[in-house]
Design an enzyme around this catalytic site. Structure first.
Site, PDB file in Angstrom:
ATOM      1  N   SER A   1      40.749  32.313  35.615  1.00  0.00           N
ATOM      2  CA  SER A   1      40.745  31.216  36.567  1.00  0.00           C
ATOM      3  C   SER A   1      39.615  30.215  36.260  1.00  0.00           C
ATOM      4  CB  SER A   1      40.656  31.779  37.994  1.00  0.00           C
ATOM      5  OG  SER A   1      41.053  30.824  38.933  1.00  0.00           O
TER       6      SER A   1
ATOM      7  N   ASP B   1      52.395  32.715  37.670  1.00  0.00           N
ATOM      8  CA  ASP B   1      51.242  32.040  38.268  1.00  0.00           C
ATOM      9  C   ASP B   1      51.620  30.592  38.557  1.00  0.00           C
ATOM     10  OD1 ASP B   1      48.753  31.333  39.147  1.00  0.00           O
ATOM     11  OD2 ASP B   1      47.787  31.403  37.185  1.00  0.00           O
TER      12      ASP B   1
ATOM     13  N   HIS C   1      48.639  35.334  38.683  1.00  0.00           N
ATOM     14  CA  HIS C   1      47.321  34.825  38.323  1.00  0.00           C
ATOM     15  C   HIS C   1      46.415  35.921  37.761  1.00  0.00           C
ATOM     16  CE1 HIS C   1      44.304  31.684  38.495  1.00  0.00           C
ATOM     17  NE2 HIS C   1      43.472  32.460  39.163  1.00  0.00           N
TER      18      HIS C   1
END
Length: 456
Positions: free
Chosen positions: A164, A372, A432
């Site tokens: 991320s 994601d 994610h």
């Protein structure tokens, strides 16, 4: 080897109150299996680190055993807590052995970065970093303290893995560390950078959300058109370097799409976010998404009424184990002060840093979860297509190799491509948090990236 690793796990579980020798500041490592401490990266700014030596280590002169540095997202998410206990460390959040821990392929180094995150702290709030480069400077100082006087660590190549927002930290750290290595001020081998679902180009992600959700039938044509208008506003703000305004706008765009998609989950577009108990507990705009990011793994893997609580674990048994955490430092999944301090850099792209690392010959790996949304594969491919040097965008047009796992050659787990020193993994069925959703193929990928001697 399997029996030895089991004994190590049992020792970790049964010896939780005995534990290992700890150090208040970096003094290197010895023959024990874990070590931790603080490094004062700047006066009154203290960064916490935790290093695990792998029980699966294989000594092979032709393939040195790697060290993997994990950088969490947020900014302000705790790698020592989230990455360690919820994703890739030796024990999970219930202190049970994780079968597919990434220790099988490398030693693991977790840090609470930037300072103010997790167990890291500052004595003055004005010392919180405001940019990715400032965070990279602190991390580079940490690496100097850990590596420069430790010959054993210097023998192992360091691979920086990110998730991320951690991707932005990873590439700026890569540039900073490489500069210090070339100047002879940092003694380590930089093996490569791995960017997992990384927030490298916020603009490209913002433009990807509308079309992707439209193709998935989560929004209609009118919502898509209105989302494009918001994305264009973000593009204009970024062109004018109005990064704080762009941060506000991207939050508005996300809220708009959540509302008009009947609460699609930005970390897995196959899910509804209103199934997440956190959704009804948002307190203030701007940081609520970062809070949700840092708690997502808990709420998806455990019911809200279960006894499981990462915050209680970190401030209870783990704090007692570590022994060196100051009384006035309380562990949090997501440090709001850190996020707020970095709002001016949150939307700044870091494509040029990727270009720089590739031009320097550093191996860069991109891996992304298929489902994601916030760091969508569509957005990743868009920023890869903006790479300026060496024709690296060519990677998007090459033939892909299918990936399988655990002897199952009928179930596709992903695809892979490479071009020169750029590598790309498309991970099927992952959101994610790739290591959580697809642990088997993720572990094999780590072995390939790090060239682990135990990659068999």
């Amino acid at each position: 080897m399997e029996n030895h690793s089991l004994l190590v796990y049992l020792f970790l579980l049964l010896g939780f109150s005995l534990l290992h020798v700890h150090v208040a500041y970096a003094k290197g490592i010895n023959d024990e299996s874990e070590h931790w401490g603080y490094v004062e990266v700047r006066p009154k700014a203290h960064m916490f680190w935790w290093h695990y030596t792998s029980p699966f280590r294989v000594e092979d002169p032709s393939k040195p055993w790697p060290i993997l540095l994990w950088l969490q997202g947020g900014p302000g998410g705790s790698g020592v807590g989230i990455g360690n206990f919820l994703e890739i460390g030796p024990l999970d959040g219930k202190l049970e052995p994780r079968n597919l821990t990434w220790l099988r392929k490398a030693d693991l180094l977790f840090v609470d970065n930037p300072v103010g995150t997790g167990f890291s702290y500052v004595e003055d709030k004005t010392l919180l970093v405001k940019t990715d480069e400032e965070a990279a400077d602190d991390l580079t100082t940490l690496l100097k303290k850990l590596f420069n006087k430790n010959v054993n660590l210097q023998k192992s190549p360091l691979y920086i893995f990110a998730e991320s927002y951690g991707g932005k930290f990873a590439v700026t750290l890569g540039v900073s560390a490489l500069k210090e290595i070339e100047a002879g001020k940092l003694k380590l081998q930089l093996g490569g950078i791995a960017l997992g679902d990384s927030w490298i180009s916020p603009e490209d992600f913002a433009f990807s959300w509308g079309p992707l959700l439209k193709d998935l039938s989560r929004i209609d044509s009118d919502t898509w058109k209105r989302s494009k208008s918001l994305a264009r506003r973000i593009k204009s703000q970024l062109a004018k370097r109005k990064y704080k305004n762009a941060t506000s706008s991207v939050n508005q765009l996300e809220e708009f799409l959540v509302k008009n998609s009947n609460n699609v989950d930005f970390y897995n577009f196959l899910l509804d976010s209103d199934n997440d108990p956190l959704e009804g507990n948002r307190e203030s705009k701007g940081v609520e998404e970062m809070d949700k990011y840092s708690q997502y793994l808990c709420t998806k893997k455990h019911s809200p009424t279960s006894e499981y609580n990462l915050t209680s674990l970190m401030n209870g048994p783990i704090r007692k184990k570590l022994k060196i955490i100051p009384k006035n430092v309380t562990w949090q999944r997501q440090a709001r002060l850190v996020y707020r301090a970095m709002t001016g850099d949150y939307m700044r792209p870091r494509i040029k840093e990727v270009d720089h690392l590739l031009a320097k010959g550093i191996n860069v790996t991109i891996y992304n979860g298929q489902v994601d949304l916030i760091c969508s594969t569509k957005g990743v491919e868009a920023w890869v297509n903006k790479l300026k040097l060496g024709g690296f965008k060519k990677i998007l047009s090459l033939e892909r190799t299918p990936l399988y796992c655990a002897g199952d050659n009928k179930t596709t787990k992903g695809f892979f491509r490479s071009y020169r020193n750029l590598y790309f993994y498309w991970i099927i069925g992952a959101g994610h948090f790739v290591p959580v959703d697809q642990p088997c193929v993720s572990l094999e990928m780590v072995g390939n990236i790090t060239r682990s001697p135990n990659n068999c």
